[in-house]
Design a protein around this motif. Sequence first.
Motif, PDB file in Angstrom:
ATOM      1  N   GLY A 263       0.861  -1.179   0.000  1.00 29.38           N
ATOM      2  CA  GLY A 263       0.000   0.000   0.000  1.00 29.38           C
ATOM      3  C   GLY A 263       0.893   1.223   0.000  1.00 29.38           C
ATOM      4  O   GLY A 263       2.029   1.160   0.448  1.00 29.38           O
ATOM      5  N   ARG A 264       0.426   2.314  -0.542  1.00 26.74           N
ATOM      6  CA  ARG A 264       1.271   3.506  -0.561  1.00 26.74           C
ATOM      7  C   ARG A 264       0.406   4.754  -0.615  1.00 26.74           C
ATOM      8  O   ARG A 264      -0.741   4.709  -1.055  1.00 26.74           O
ATOM      9  N   ASP A 265       0.981   5.864  -0.116  1.00 26.64           N
ATOM     10  CA  ASP A 265       0.355   7.159  -0.331  1.00 26.64           C
ATOM     11  C   ASP A 265       1.460   8.103  -0.750  1.00 26.64           C
ATOM     12  O   ASP A 265       2.160   8.682   0.071  1.00 26.64           O
ATOM     13  N   SER A 266       1.665   8.195  -2.069  1.00 25.72           N
ATOM     14  CA  SER A 266       2.696   9.104  -2.580  1.00 25.72           C
ATOM     15  C   SER A 266       2.019  10.100  -3.506  1.00 25.72           C
ATOM     16  O   SER A 266       2.481  10.377  -4.600  1.00 25.72           O
ATOM     17  N   GLY A 267       0.866  10.596  -3.074  1.00 27.94           N
ATOM     18  CA  GLY A 267       0.118  11.510  -3.935  1.00 27.94           C
ATOM     19  C   GLY A 267      -0.560  10.723  -5.035  1.00 27.94           C
ATOM     20  O   GLY A 267      -0.739   9.507  -4.917  1.00 27.94           O
ATOM     21  N   PRO A 268      -0.929  11.403  -6.132  1.00 26.29           N
ATOM     22  CA  PRO A 268      -1.575  10.684  -7.236  1.00 26.29           C
ATOM     23  C   PRO A 268      -0.701   9.500  -7.644  1.00 26.29           C
ATOM     24  O   PRO A 268       0.520   9.575  -7.593  1.00 26.29           O
ATOM     25  N   SER A 269      -1.314   8.418  -8.054  1.00 22.56           N
ATOM     26  CA  SER A 269      -0.545   7.197  -8.270  1.00 22.56           C
ATOM     27  C   SER A 269       0.227   7.206  -9.588  1.00 22.56           C
ATOM     28  O   SER A 269      -0.344   7.027 -10.663  1.00 22.56           O
ATOM     29  N   LEU A 270       1.540   7.397  -9.475  1.00 22.35           N
ATOM     30  CA  LEU A 270       2.412   7.310 -10.648  1.00 22.35           C
ATOM     31  C   LEU A 270       2.365   5.887 -11.209  1.00 22.35           C
ATOM     32  O   LEU A 270       2.345   5.667 -12.423  1.00 22.35           O
ATOM     33  N   HIS A 271       2.343   4.935 -10.275  1.00 24.06           N
ATOM     34  CA  HIS A 271       2.295   3.522 -10.641  1.00 24.06           C
ATOM     35  C   HIS A 271       1.097   3.248 -11.573  1.00 24.06           C
ATOM     36  O   HIS A 271       1.222   2.628 -12.627  1.00 24.06           O
ATOM     37  N   GLU A 272      -0.059   3.778 -11.186  1.00 30.57           N
ATOM     38  CA  GLU A 272      -1.272   3.582 -11.992  1.00 30.57           C
ATOM     39  C   GLU A 272      -1.152   4.265 -13.353  1.00 30.57           C
ATOM     40  O   GLU A 272      -1.692   3.790 -14.339  1.00 30.57           O
ATOM     41  N   LEU A 273      -0.460   5.401 -13.361  1.00 34.80           N
ATOM     42  CA  LEU A 273      -0.309   6.139 -14.619  1.00 34.80           C
ATOM     43  C   LEU A 273       0.549   5.351 -15.610  1.00 34.80           C
ATOM     44  O   LEU A 273       0.304   5.342 -16.817  1.00 34.80           O
ATOM     45  N   LEU A 274       1.560   4.661 -15.066  1.00 33.02           N
ATOM     46  CA  LEU A 274       2.449   3.891 -15.938  1.00 33.02           C
ATOM     47  C   LEU A 274       1.747   2.647 -16.469  1.00 33.02           C
ATOM     48  O   LEU A 274       1.939   2.246 -17.616  1.00 33.02           O
ATOM     49  N   LEU A 275       0.903   2.046 -15.616  1.00 36.38           N
ATOM     50  CA  LEU A 275       0.141   0.879 -16.077  1.00 36.38           C
ATOM     51  C   LEU A 275      -0.830   1.355 -17.155  1.00 36.38           C
ATOM     52  O   LEU A 275      -1.485   2.379 -16.996  1.00 36.38           O
ATOM     53  N   GLY A 276      -0.907   0.621 -18.245  1.00 37.68           N
ATOM     54  CA  GLY A 276      -1.835   1.018 -19.311  1.00 37.68           C
ATOM     55  C   GLY A 276      -1.301   2.112 -20.209  1.00 37.68           C
ATOM     56  O   GLY A 276      -2.028   2.627 -21.051  1.00 37.68           O
TER      57      GLY A 276
END
Length: 571
Positions: A263-276
Motif C-alpha cells: 500500500g502507498r500514499d505518494s500523492g496521485p498514483s504514478l504507478h497507476e499512470l504507468l500501467l496502461g
Amino acid sequence: MSAGTARPTAREVRRHKWWGWGQDDVAFRHDNKPAFAPLARDKISLDLATSVPDPDPDLSLLEVPPSGLPEAVREQLASAVGEDNLLLEDEFRVLHSFGRSLPDLVRVRAGGYERLVDAVVYPASEDEIEAVLRIVLDHDLVLIPYGGGSCISGSVTPDPAERRPVITLNMGRLDRVVDIDETAGLARVEAGVYGPDLEEQLQERGWTMGHFPDSFTYSTLGGWAATRSSGMQSDKYGDIEDIVRGLRVVHPRGVISTKAIPGRDSGPSLHELLLGSEGRLGIISECTVQVHRVASVRQVIAYMYPDWEHGIRGMHAIARSEVSPTFTRLSDGPETEFSLAMVKEPTSTKGKVAAKVQDTLFAYLRSKGWQTQGEMCISYVCFEGTKEHVEREKSIVKKIVSRNGGITLGSGPGAIYDQKKFDTPYLRDFLMSHQVFGDVCDTGATWSRINEIHSRVYDAFHAQRREVGKPGFMFCHMSHSYHAGACLYFTFAIPYESEETALEEYYGAKRRVQQAFVDHGSTVSHHHAVGTEHQPWIEEDITSLGADVIRGVFAQNDPGRNLNPGKIVSP
Ligand SMILES: Cc1cc2nc3c(=O)[nH]c(=O)nc-3n(C[C@H](O)[C@H](O)[C@H](O)COP(=O)(O)OP(=O)(O)OC[C@H]3O[C@@H](n4cnc5c(N)ncnc54)[C@H](O)[C@@H]3O)c2cc1C
C-alpha cells in the motif's frame, strides 16, 4: 530462461506466424466437431461442404517496402544490442508492424503496406534498453515497445504518416524471473517474459502469478502491464493492476522505479499512470508481481441455467456471497449453443456414454420447459485451495445456483473447458480463410445495468446486420466479477463480401457495438486497451477534459513524440 540458462537469441524468441495467430503448424479444424458445420450454415450462411478455404498467405508474393533505417543508426543499434539482435528482414518487420486485431490480420495479409517498422531490436538488459532509447532520441526516431504483439487495439502499429525511422523494441530476450521474496509473496520478473515461460519458472518453485488472459501463450508480462490486461482468473488473483506491485520503466530522462510496497500514499498514483500507458511513457523493463502458492486442489465445475437473467442473478449472488472462486463465467444462450457445437465427436466409450447422458439430460430439461438451444446458459466456476476449502465452496455455490433456477453439471464439462481455453484464437484464422470475420468486443458494466447493456448491444448489432441485409452471429459471456459489476465479452461472426470492402464491412458492425457500450453507460473496453482502435470513444469514456490531462502527461514526458506516438490519445 532461468538465471543459469542462456538467454534466447532474437530469432529464438517466441513469435506468431506473420499472418495469423500462434504457431505455424497449429490450426482450427472442424471435421471432428459434427455440430460446427450446421451451426455455421445456420448462423452465418457459411456452407463448409462447398466453401473452399483460401490458401495460407505467402509473403514472397507481397511487395514489402525496404527498411528506411540509415546505415549510421543501424551501426549504433547493432553496437548497443549486438548484430544478431537487430533484425531488418521483411518477415520480422511485417510481423512487428501489426498486432493481432482483425483489421491487423486483414492488413497484414493484404500487403500494399503503407508503413512498416524499419528495424526490430532485441535488448537483453535494462542498460541495453537505455542505450537504444538514447539512440532513438539522439536521431529523432520513433520507438515502439513490443511484447507478444497480441494486442487488438492497434497499439504496436506505426502511424502510416510517420516519416521518421521506426524501431520496434522486442522485449522477448528479457524472459527471467529474477527472484522470489517468499515471505512477501512477491517476484521480480523481467518484462519480456511470455505467459507460459513465466508460469513455468514460478511453478518450478511452487508459485503462480495466476494471470491467464486468453492470449496467454503469445503475450508478455510487460505487454499485460502496458495494456492493463485482465486474465480469466481475475476474480481470485486480480487484474494486472492488482498483481503488479512495482515497476521499473526506462523513461526518456532515466529510470523510474515504483517501490513494490503493498500500500502507498505518494500523492496521485504514478504507478497507476504507468500501467496502461502502452509504451508512451517509457519501456517497462521489470515488474514486481504478487505470487501465490500453487493450490493443492483445483476444480472447474459446470452449471446450467435456464436463461441469461437467471444466470446473471446466480453470478451476482456468488459475487456477493462469502465464497471466493478463482473464476466465474456465464455464457449466454447463443454462446452456450456455440460451445456445444465446438464439442468433439466422442471416440472413446467414456466419451460416448457422456454424450448419451447429455442427450438424456437435455431431453429432461426440455420436458421441464427449458429451451436447450439458444437460451439455456452454461456457467463455469473454478475453485482452488485445500480439499476442505474447495468442497465447502462448491457446496455453497451449488445451493446458490439452485436457488437461482440452475443445475450443477459437475466437473466433466468443466475439465474440458479448462483444457481447451487457449485454443479458440485459431478459429479466427480459419473463419477468415472462408471470408468470415470473427471478432470480440468487451466492456465493463455494473450489476444494475448488465442485463440492459447485454440486450442493447445485441439490438445494435442485429439492427446493423438488418440494415446491410447480411447475416451475423453474436454471442456473449460474463466473466471477471467485481463487487459492483462484471465484464461482458461479446464475440461476433459476419461473412464479408470482398477483400476491397472487408474493413468497411467489419467496422460497420464493430463501431455499432462499441457505440452501444458508451451510449449505455459502460466502458469502451474492459481489458483490450485503447491504442488507435478504441481511441474514437476515449473522450466519451473519460471526458474530453480527462483525455486532455492524459495528452498533457504524454507531451510533457515525451516532447519529441518519440515513444509510440498516436496511441491512447492523439496527437
Ligand atoms: C485472441 C486474443 C485473445 C486475447 N485475450 C485477452 C485477455 O483475455 N485478456 C487481456 O487482457 N487481453 C487479451 N487480449 C489482448 C492482448 O493479448 C493484451 O492486450 C496483452 O496484454 C498484450 O500483451 P503483449 O505482450 O502481446 O503486448 P503487445 O501487443 O506487444 O503490446 C501492447 C502494447 O503494450 C506496449 N508494450 C508491450 N510491452 C511493453 C513494455 N515492456 N514496456 C512498455 N510498453 C510495452 C506496446 O508498445 C503496445 O502499446 C487478447 C488478444 C487476442 C488476439
